[in-house]
Scaffold this motif. Structure first.
Motif, PDB file in Angstrom:
ATOM      1  N   VAL A 132      -2.177   2.446 -89.144  1.00 56.15           N
ATOM      2  CA  VAL A 132      -2.915   2.100 -90.360  1.00 56.15           C
ATOM      3  C   VAL A 132      -4.163   1.343 -89.926  1.00 56.15           C
ATOM      4  N   ASN A 133      -5.353   1.884 -90.264  1.00 59.80           N
ATOM      5  CA  ASN A 133      -6.577   1.235 -89.798  1.00 59.80           C
ATOM      6  C   ASN A 133      -6.789  -0.095 -90.508  1.00 59.80           C
ATOM      7  N   ASN A 134      -7.663  -0.909 -89.963  1.00 61.58           N
ATOM      8  CA  ASN A 134      -7.847  -2.272 -90.464  1.00 61.58           C
ATOM      9  C   ASN A 134      -8.305  -2.311 -91.916  1.00 61.58           C
ATOM     10  N   LYS A 135      -9.181  -1.368 -92.308  1.00 65.01           N
ATOM     11  CA  LYS A 135      -9.647  -1.336 -93.698  1.00 65.01           C
ATOM     12  C   LYS A 135      -8.479  -1.124 -94.652  1.00 65.01           C
ATOM     13  N   GLU A 136      -7.645  -0.159 -94.321  1.00 65.35           N
ATOM     14  CA  GLU A 136      -6.513   0.129 -95.206  1.00 65.35           C
ATOM     15  C   GLU A 136      -5.461  -0.964 -95.132  1.00 65.35           C
ATOM     16  N   LYS A 137      -5.339  -1.583 -93.970  1.00 65.87           N
ATOM     17  CA  LYS A 137      -4.396  -2.693 -93.872  1.00 65.87           C
ATOM     18  C   LYS A 137      -4.822  -3.840 -94.788  1.00 65.87           C
ATOM     19  N   GLU A 138      -6.133  -4.077 -94.874  1.00 66.24           N
ATOM     20  CA  GLU A 138      -6.647  -5.130 -95.746  1.00 66.24           C
ATOM     21  C   GLU A 138      -6.309  -4.863 -97.207  1.00 66.24           C
ATOM     22  N   ILE A 139      -6.557  -3.627 -97.661  1.00 64.48           N
ATOM     23  CA  ILE A 139      -6.311  -3.345 -99.080  1.00 64.48           C
ATOM     24  C   ILE A 139      -4.828  -3.153 -99.369  1.00 64.48           C
ATOM     25  N   LEU A 140      -4.056  -2.840 -98.335  1.00 63.23           N
ATOM     26  CA  LEU A 140      -2.605  -2.751 -98.502  1.00 63.23           C
ATOM     27  C   LEU A 140      -2.005  -4.130 -98.712  1.00 63.23           C
ATOM     28  N   LEU A 141      -2.524  -5.122 -97.984  1.00 63.26           N
ATOM     29  CA  LEU A 141      -1.913  -6.444 -97.975  1.00 63.26           C
ATOM     30  C   LEU A 141      -2.572  -7.419 -98.940  1.00 63.26           C
ATOM     31  N   GLY A 142      -3.775  -7.104 -99.409  1.00 59.70           N
ATOM     32  CA  GLY A 142      -4.467  -8.044-100.286  1.00 59.70           C
ATOM     33  C   GLY A 142      -4.997  -7.365-101.529  1.00 59.70           C
ATOM     34  N   ILE A 143      -4.493  -7.747-102.710  1.00 55.76           N
ATOM     35  CA  ILE A 143      -4.962  -7.170-103.968  1.00 55.76           C
ATOM     36  C   ILE A 143      -6.445  -7.447-104.159  1.00 55.76           C
ATOM     37  N   ASP A 144      -6.917  -8.608-103.672  1.00 54.66           N
ATOM     38  CA  ASP A 144      -8.336  -8.931-103.808  1.00 54.66           C
ATOM     39  C   ASP A 144      -9.208  -7.959-103.032  1.00 54.66           C
ATOM     40  N   LYS A 145      -8.715  -7.526-101.856  1.00 54.89           N
ATOM     41  CA  LYS A 145      -9.484  -6.569-101.054  1.00 54.89           C
ATOM     42  C   LYS A 145      -9.527  -5.204-101.740  1.00 54.89           C
ATOM     43  N   PHE A 146      -8.438  -4.835-102.386  1.00 51.33           N
ATOM     44  CA  PHE A 146      -8.423  -3.562-103.110  1.00 51.33           C
ATOM     45  C   PHE A 146      -9.356  -3.616-104.318  1.00 51.33           C
ATOM     46  N   LEU A 147      -9.354  -4.740-105.031  1.00 53.69           N
ATOM     47  CA  LEU A 147     -10.247  -4.896-106.174  1.00 53.69           C
ATOM     48  C   LEU A 147     -11.709  -4.850-105.730  1.00 53.69           C
ATOM     49  N   ASN A 148     -12.010  -5.487-104.599  1.00 47.96           N
ATOM     50  CA  ASN A 148     -13.382  -5.442-104.081  1.00 47.96           C
ATOM     51  C   ASN A 148     -13.789  -4.016-103.736  1.00 47.96           C
ATOM     52  N   LEU A 149     -12.830  -3.227-103.231  1.00 45.74           N
ATOM     53  CA  LEU A 149     -13.136  -1.829-102.906  1.00 45.74           C
ATOM     54  C   LEU A 149     -13.477  -1.048-104.173  1.00 45.74           C
ATOM     55  N   LEU A 150     -12.740  -1.297-105.255  1.00 41.53           N
ATOM     56  CA  LEU A 150     -13.018  -0.609-106.519  1.00 41.53           C
ATOM     57  C   LEU A 150     -14.365  -1.036-107.099  1.00 41.53           C
ATOM     58  N   ARG A 151     -14.755  -2.274-106.840  1.00 46.00           N
ATOM     59  CA  ARG A 151     -16.018  -2.789-107.387  1.00 46.00           C
ATOM     60  C   ARG A 151     -17.233  -2.349-106.582  1.00 46.00           C
ATOM     61  N   ASN A 152     -16.999  -1.827-105.398  1.00 40.04           N
ATOM     62  CA  ASN A 152     -18.117  -1.463-104.518  1.00 40.04           C
ATOM     63  C   ASN A 152     -18.011   0.004-104.148  1.00 40.04           C
ATOM     64  N   ARG A 153     -18.742   0.839-104.824  1.00 37.96           N
ATOM     65  CA  ARG A 153     -18.678   2.285-104.593  1.00 37.96           C
ATOM     66  C   ARG A 153     -19.243   2.678-103.237  1.00 37.96           C
ATOM     67  N   ASP A 154     -20.023   1.786-102.616  1.00 40.03           N
ATOM     68  CA  ASP A 154     -20.603   2.113-101.307  1.00 40.03           C
ATOM     69  C   ASP A 154     -19.533   2.223-100.227  1.00 40.03           C
ATOM     70  N   GLU A 155     -18.371   1.621-100.478  1.00 40.82           N
ATOM     71  CA  GLU A 155     -17.321   1.568 -99.469  1.00 40.82           C
ATOM     72  C   GLU A 155     -16.407   2.785 -99.497  1.00 40.82           C
ATOM     73  N   ILE A 156     -16.515   3.592-100.560  1.00 40.79           N
ATOM     74  CA  ILE A 156     -15.549   4.671-100.695  1.00 40.79           C
ATOM     75  C   ILE A 156     -16.226   5.918-101.267  1.00 40.79           C
ATOM     76  N   VAL A 157     -15.856   7.074-100.751  1.00 44.00           N
ATOM     77  CA  VAL A 157     -16.352   8.356-101.246  1.00 44.00           C
ATOM     78  C   VAL A 157     -15.269   8.973-102.121  1.00 44.00           C
ATOM     79  N   ILE A 158     -15.609   9.201-103.420  1.00 41.77           N
ATOM     80  CA  ILE A 158     -14.645   9.777-104.365  1.00 41.77           C
ATOM     81  C   ILE A 158     -14.926  11.267-104.486  1.00 41.77           C
ATOM     82  N   ASN A 159     -13.952  12.084-104.171  1.00 38.88           N
ATOM     83  CA  ASN A 159     -14.118  13.535-104.230  1.00 38.88           C
ATOM     84  C   ASN A 159     -13.928  14.090-105.646  1.00 38.88           C
ATOM     85  N   ASN A 160     -13.055  13.462-106.440  1.00 44.19           N
ATOM     86  CA  ASN A 160     -12.748  13.941-107.787  1.00 44.19           C
ATOM     87  C   ASN A 160     -12.616  12.727-108.692  1.00 44.19           C
ATOM     88  N   GLU A 161     -13.700  12.416-109.449  1.00 47.13           N
ATOM     89  CA  GLU A 161     -13.726  11.188-110.238  1.00 47.13           C
ATOM     90  C   GLU A 161     -12.649  11.169-111.316  1.00 47.13           C
TER      91      GLU A 161
END
Length: 744
Positions: free
Chosen positions: A508-537
């Motif tokens: 499990v890479n470090n990015k995914e480990k962060e969002i797996l273990l911290g709800i705040d990190k997952f929320l930050n990922l949802l708030r920042n579209r630059d961090e994730i590529v969505i294939n099907n909105e």
């Protein structure tokens, strides 16, 4: 990677898939570089073979059904030479601490004391069994009955030599030998002739030995007889005649009138007459000493001196001879003492024993930080104290003056939680002393409630410093607790062992480990579209519906919670704007680079018309675990809605104004036994039982009420198992829909 272990084979009967028989990919476990502990965590859902893997790594014998092969630091290890792994498992309800205190206590003076005692015992065992006896034998002391011991000046040395001879070793005492070593001093060895020393070794052992008999003459009254010389000459003549008995003439004077029988008879009779007239002591000296000595091997000149004494009565030379033999006994004694002294000094035993005795006199105290942690925890948690008590030369761990090890916990009046905590932490103390380089922990917090879990996580880090540690668990709570303690200093893997899956140790890479273990990190990922590529909105938003409802409930947004509930039950018909809800929850004031612009409206009917085979929702390269999680979330929601809609319609369950969970719907699916015949009743009961057991339909995997671990469903079930559940649920629903009494 130097600090890693590579698995080539992992077999436990038929539990592991074929890929584990010859592992090529996903077979390396790298240990994270933490401040305290080098740690790797394997998340292993129930049914993946976690316990089976632990059992394999704990195997220490040749076993074709249970085996492994790994490479660690360029060395290959197998179960046949299992010196790499030390396994801690079966800690639940362990009711006894086994082995001895030294396995747990290794701090300060106590550590030094145990280390010294172990070194001393090991050295003494090696010397006594393999070295000392050989030296004693070389110096002529091969039996404790050796009579030289009786005339040793140092009787402690004589007694110890007797004990160190193998036949007497059953009486061997390390403590007695240690006391002897402290008294042992090196002596000056007098000048001596090596030939006489060797003669002493061979001729002073038992009561029949020449030199022993010689020393028994000291102070005795011995009658002289000048005719003793005649016996000597007669014996020589008899020997010569017997040697040339067949000769026709005398070999001495060439006399032809030669009768050997007569000569032997005459000489023998003459000797008998002389001996009969001698006193018993003189006769013994002649027969048992003089006549058995080989004059060519007589460095002390015993024969010559005794003959002169018996003939002439000059006691001076005899006394000097006895004194000289005694002096050589003393010389040999000094040599043996120095031999033992040098052996013990070479192993520094005297200094070690002195240090050990000094420590042994001090009252034992718990001073080591790790053991103090256990002591203080027990004291604070249950108001009882762990102490060290010296019992003779041993140190005992006690609680309320009762032995802590090899005692039944019930006798110590400890609760199950207290038992398990004390037992497990002492296992950690033991593990860090082991020679094995990798410690394997099997689900260490699974049997503990919340008060202990964080302490166990701390104990893993605290006690197992400088060890490489593999933790296998199916509990994400432990992973979060370790993250809290270590702050991104461990590696995380998924143990996959499913048909058709990517099997092995999937990193499990470090990015995914962060969002797996911290709800705040997952929320930050949802708030920042630059961090994730969505294939099907649209599918992305639908996959987040259960999570968004749980989050709305958490932040007290009741209106959003009610709106999302409209698309989370199969009996609902409303359509909602999920884009608006997403932007409201995750984009401050509806703005920000996480905002989704396109509006998507969905209802239960829309979701049930989805193609759930589309499993590429977000970037699968950067976020493979998140993509799998979102896909699973869509599938879980789809299946729940489909099951609820079918059952409420088929069994005409009243839903208006009611908040029904799937559990309620299943319970109301058979309300009037008279409606169905026996065959249909059996179909319904079987359908209800099967549906209630499906992981994909469990509340914890669908509603996230009080639990926002969005990853839990995806890491607890494989794609292959998910696809099988989809097929099985569809088959169950078909069987229900085909009931003749009612039509969906």
């Amino acid at each position: 990677m130097s600090n890693s272990v590579v698995f080539h084979k992992l077999k436990n009967q038929s539990i592991f898939r074929q890929e584990f028989m010859n592992m090529q990919d996903d077979n390396r476990i790298v240990f994270g570089k933490g401040r305290f502990t080098n740690l790797a965590v394997l998340y292993a859902p129930n049914g993946t073979g976690k316990t089976s893997m632990v059992n394999v790594l704990n195997e220490k014998n040749s076993n074709s059904d249970c085996s492994y092969e790994v490479k660690y630091r360029k060395i290959t290890y197998t179960n046949e030479n299992n010196t790499l792994f030390y396994v801690i498992q079966d800690h639940r309800n362990r009711n006894i601490i086994k082995v001895k205190e030294s396995d747990y206590i290794i701090g300060d003076n106590i550590q030094r004391e145990y280390m010294l005692k172990e070194e001393i015992d090991k050295s003494l065992d090696e010397l006594v069994n393999n070295v000392i006896y050989k030296g004693l034998r070389d110096y002529g002391y091969s039996a404790k009955s050796n009579l030289q011991f009786e005339v040793f000046n140092n009787q402690k040395l004589a007694d110890m030599c007797k004990i160190l001879i193998p036949a007497s070793r059953k009486n061997f005492s390390c403590k007695e030998l240690m006391e002897f070593i402290l008294l042992l001093e090196k002596l000056d060895v007098p000048e001596h002739e090596e030939e006489k020393l060797l003669y002493l070794k061979d001729n002073y052992t038992d009561k029949n030995s020449i030199l022993y008999r010689l020393l028994q003459l000291e102070g005795k009254s011995i009658a002289t007889d000048r005719r003793v010389i005649v016996i000597g000459r007669n014996n020589e003549a008899i020997h010569l005649v017997k040697r040339y008995f067949d000769s026709k003439v005398c070999v001495v004077c060439d006399n032809v009138d030669y009768h050997p029988e007569e000569i032997i008879t005459k000489k023998s009779s003459e000797n008998k007459e002389i001996l009969d007239n001698m006193d018993s002591t003189s006769r013994d000296v002649l027969e048992k000493i003089i006549q058995v000595i080989d004059e060519n091997k007589d460095p002390f000149k015993v024969k010559k001196i005794l003959l002169m004494f018996l003939q002439e009565g000059d006691s001076g030379q005899l006394e000097n001879l006895i004194d000289e033999v005694k002096q050589y006994v003393r010389t040999n004694e000094a040599i043996v003492q120095n031999y033992l002294h040098d052996i013990f000094e070479k192993h520094n035993l005297k200094n070690k024993i002195e240090d050990y005795n000094s420590l042994n006199k001090e009252p034992p105290q718990i001073t080591e930080e790790d053991l103090l942690f256990v002591k203080e925890f027990v004291k604070n948690a249950i108001g009882r104290e762990i102490n060290l008590v010296r019992d003779n030369d041993n140190i005992r761990l006690t609680i309320d003056n009762r032995n802590l090890y090899n005692s039944n916990f019930d006798d110590l009046h400890l609760s199950t939680g207290e038992q398990n905590f004390i037992s497990l932490t002492f296992e950690f103390l033991k593990a860090r002393n082991r020679s094995e380089e990798i410690i394997v922990l099997d689900d260490p917090i699974s049997s503990f409630d919340s008060i202990y879990k964080n302490k166990i996580a701390f104990s893993i880090i605290k006690f197992l410093q400088a060890k490489n540690v593999i933790v296998l668990t199916h509990n994400t709570d432990l992973i979060r607790l370790l993250e809290h303690q270590l702050n991104n200093s461990f590696t995380l893997y998924l143990l996959n062992n499913f048909d058709g899956a990517r099997n092995g140790f999937v990193s499990v890479n470090n990015k995914e480990k962060e969002i797996l273990l911290g709800i705040d990190k997952f929320l930050n990922l949802l708030r920042n579209r630059d961090e994730i590529v969505i294939n099907n909105e649209k599918l992305f938003l639908i996959s987040l519906i259960p999570f968004m409802r749980g989050y709305a409930n958490l932040i007290g947004d009741n209106a959003t919670y009610r709106h999302l509930s409209k698309v989370m039950h199969g009996y609902e018909y409303s359509r909602i704007n999920i884009t608006k809800i997403y932007n409201k929850l995750f984009c401050k004031n509806g703005e920000g680079n996480g905002r989704i612009e396109d509006m998507y409206y969905v209802s239960v009917k829309d979701i049930l018309q989805l193609n759930i085979n589309d499993n590429f929702i977000v970037d699968n390269t950067k976020y493979p675990l998140l993509n799998k999680t979102l896909y699973h979330s869509v599938c879980y929601l789809f299946l729940r809605l489909k099951v609820e809609r079918c059952l409420t319609r088929q069994f005409k369950i009243r839903t208006k104004g009611r908040k029904l969970l799937l559990t309620n719907i299943l319970n109301e699916s058979l309300v009037d036994d008279k409606v169905f015949d026996e065959r249909e009743k059996m179909i319904i009961r079987l359908a209800k039982a099967k549906l209630a057991s499906k992981k994909t339909l469990l509340n914890e995997f669908n509603h996230f009420e009080g639990n926002l671990s969005i990853f839990q469903p995806a890491i607890d079930i494989s794609d292959d198992i998910l696809n099988n559940e989809i097929l099985e649920i569809n088959e169950i629903l078909v069987s229900v829909q085909n009931l003749k009494t009612m039509v969906c």
